[in-house]
Every structure is written in structure tokens, then in C-alpha cells.
Motif scaffolding. Structure first.
Motif, PDB file in Angstrom:
ATOM      1  N   GLN A 248      35.970  29.226  40.768  1.00 41.31           N
ATOM      2  CA  GLN A 248      35.983  28.631  41.970  1.00 41.31           C
ATOM      3  C   GLN A 248      37.672  28.795  43.466  1.00 41.31           C
ATOM      4  O   GLN A 248      37.931  28.680  44.216  1.00 41.31           O
ATOM      5  N   ASP A 249      39.126  29.687  42.214  1.00 40.43           N
ATOM      6  CA  ASP A 249      40.251  29.980  43.317  1.00 40.43           C
ATOM      7  C   ASP A 249      39.563  31.054  43.975  1.00 40.43           C
ATOM      8  O   ASP A 249      40.352  30.926  44.991  1.00 40.43           O
ATOM      9  N   LEU A 250      39.304  31.809  43.303  1.00 41.44           N
ATOM     10  CA  LEU A 250      38.727  33.204  43.480  1.00 41.44           C
ATOM     11  C   LEU A 250      37.578  32.488  45.407  1.00 41.44           C
ATOM     12  O   LEU A 250      38.063  33.825  46.214  1.00 41.44           O
ATOM     13  N   ALA A 251      36.941  31.994  44.981  1.00 37.42           N
ATOM     14  CA  ALA A 251      35.870  31.686  46.052  1.00 37.42           C
ATOM     15  C   ALA A 251      36.321  31.801  47.299  1.00 37.42           C
ATOM     16  O   ALA A 251      36.030  31.551  48.555  1.00 37.42           O
ATOM     17  N   ALA A 252      37.369  29.959  46.924  1.00 41.17           N
ATOM     18  CA  ALA A 252      37.891  29.749  48.169  1.00 41.17           C
ATOM     19  C   ALA A 252      39.519  30.608  48.667  1.00 41.17           C
ATOM     20  O   ALA A 252      38.939  30.433  49.772  1.00 41.17           O
ATOM     21  N   ARG A 253      39.893  31.555  48.346  1.00 44.84           N
ATOM     22  CA  ARG A 253      40.662  32.702  48.763  1.00 44.84           C
ATOM     23  C   ARG A 253      39.772  33.640  49.444  1.00 44.84           C
ATOM     24  O   ARG A 253      40.102  34.313  50.236  1.00 44.84           O
TER      25      ARG A 253
ATOM     26  N   ASP B 248      29.472  36.878  46.451  1.00 40.42           N
ATOM     27  CA  ASP B 248      28.672  37.769  45.577  1.00 40.42           C
ATOM     28  C   ASP B 248      29.073  38.057  44.389  1.00 40.42           C
ATOM     29  O   ASP B 248      29.985  38.473  43.913  1.00 40.42           O
ATOM     30  N   PRO B 249      28.343  38.267  42.975  1.00 40.83           N
ATOM     31  CA  PRO B 249      28.214  38.695  41.885  1.00 40.83           C
ATOM     32  C   PRO B 249      29.154  39.764  41.895  1.00 40.83           C
ATOM     33  O   PRO B 249      29.645  40.120  40.478  1.00 40.83           O
ATOM     34  N   ILE B 250      28.642  41.143  42.187  1.00 44.38           N
ATOM     35  CA  ILE B 250      29.246  42.347  42.931  1.00 44.38           C
ATOM     36  C   ILE B 250      31.429  42.286  42.857  1.00 44.38           C
ATOM     37  O   ILE B 250      31.849  42.388  42.540  1.00 44.38           O
ATOM     38  N   LEU B 251      31.272  41.435  43.629  1.00 45.56           N
ATOM     39  CA  LEU B 251      32.666  40.820  44.460  1.00 45.56           C
ATOM     40  C   LEU B 251      33.267  40.423  43.062  1.00 45.56           C
ATOM     41  O   LEU B 251      34.305  40.457  42.539  1.00 45.56           O
ATOM     42  N   LEU B 252      32.760  39.117  42.453  1.00 45.12           N
ATOM     43  CA  LEU B 252      33.534  38.631  41.633  1.00 45.12           C
ATOM     44  C   LEU B 252      34.256  39.373  40.456  1.00 45.12           C
ATOM     45  O   LEU B 252      34.610  39.030  39.782  1.00 45.12           O
ATOM     46  N   ALA B 253      32.875  40.680  39.855  1.00 49.07           N
ATOM     47  CA  ALA B 253      32.976  41.141  38.841  1.00 49.07           C
ATOM     48  C   ALA B 253      33.689  42.155  38.911  1.00 49.07           C
ATOM     49  O   ALA B 253      35.058  42.099  38.375  1.00 49.07           O
ATOM     50  N   TRP B 254      34.323  42.781  40.624  1.00 45.95           N
ATOM     51  CA  TRP B 254      35.369  43.323  41.237  1.00 45.95           C
ATOM     52  C   TRP B 254      36.111  42.809  41.307  1.00 45.95           C
ATOM     53  O   TRP B 254      37.544  43.184  40.680  1.00 45.95           O
ATOM     54  N   LEU B 255      37.147  41.444  41.590  1.00 52.91           N
ATOM     55  CA  LEU B 255      37.822  40.964  40.803  1.00 52.91           C
ATOM     56  C   LEU B 255      37.646  41.030  40.120  1.00 52.91           C
ATOM     57  O   LEU B 255      39.609  40.726  39.225  1.00 52.91           O
ATOM     58  N   ARG B 256      37.287  39.686  38.777  1.00 57.04           N
ATOM     59  CA  ARG B 256      37.506  39.824  37.930  1.00 57.04           C
ATOM     60  C   ARG B 256      38.256  40.961  36.687  1.00 57.04           C
ATOM     61  O   ARG B 256      38.950  40.813  35.627  1.00 57.04           O
TER      62      ARG B 256
END
Length: 108
Positions: A20-25, A2-10
Motif C-alpha cells: 500500500q505504501d508503494l502504491a501510494a508513492r 501493475d503486478p510487474i511494477l510491484l515485482a520490480w519494486l520488491r
């Protein structure tokens, strides 16, 4: 992911973190907070593996102890943050219940 999850993680880990590393984890761990904690713990371990302070007299001094302290504060602060995939307060989680199956009548 999800783009919201990706933005929070970044926001927690920096924009240079590999997507890709974030998605795999995230696929392996299932929670954004767990992904952030794992990456920060790896960064902390990497800092501890090398000397924190090195001095060459009259030339240069390198001190990583403030970076280590900052990472430890960030790891401790993860518990206070609200991740986008955290359950809402009072929301029931997925509880698993098991019960034995018994026949309704006795068999002969």
C-alpha cells in the motif's frame, strides 16, 4: 498498481516493503524509479541519523558503515536499471506545448 511494477519494486527494495505504501508513492510520483529512489534515500537518511559505529569494550561492536555504503551503491545503480514503466529508447514522451488562441477575424 501493475503486478510487474510491484515485482520490480520488491526486487529493488525487498519483499517486506508494504504494498500500500508503494502504491501510494507511485500514485504521487508517477514512476517506479522515483519510488525506489525515495525509499532508498529515506533508508539512507535513517542510517545517517544514528551513529554508524558503536563499541562497548569487550562486549559488542556494531558497525553500520557497510550498510550505508551498500545503500549508496544501490542508489547510484538505479540509473543503470530499466524500470517497467520507463519509456522505450527513442519513444517520444508526453511533451506539452502551449499556444495562444487568437480570433480569426478582427472584432469591432
Amino acid at each position: 498498481m501493475d503486478p510487474i511494477l510491484l515485482a520490480w519494486l520488491r526486487a529493488q527494495l525487498g519483499a517486506a516493503t508494504d504494498e500500500q505504501d508503494l502504491a501510494a508513492r507511485y500514485a504521487r510520483l508517477g514512476r517506479a524509479r522515483a519510488v525506489a529512489a525515495e525509499i532508498l534515500a529515506e533508508r539512507r537518511a535513517k542510517l545517517l541519523a544514528d551513529p554508524l559505529r558503536m563499541t562497548v569494550d569487550g562486549v559488542v561492536t556494531i558497525d553500520q558503515s557497510n550498510n550505508l555504503a551498500g545503500l549508496e551503491r544501490q542508489i547510484a545503480g538505479l540509473t543503470d536499471l530499466v524500470a517497467p514503466d520507463d519509456p522505450a529508447p527513442g519513444e517520444a514522451g508526453a511533451d506539452l506545448v502551449s499556444a495562444p488562441l487568437l480570433p480569426s477575424r478582427r472584432t469591432r
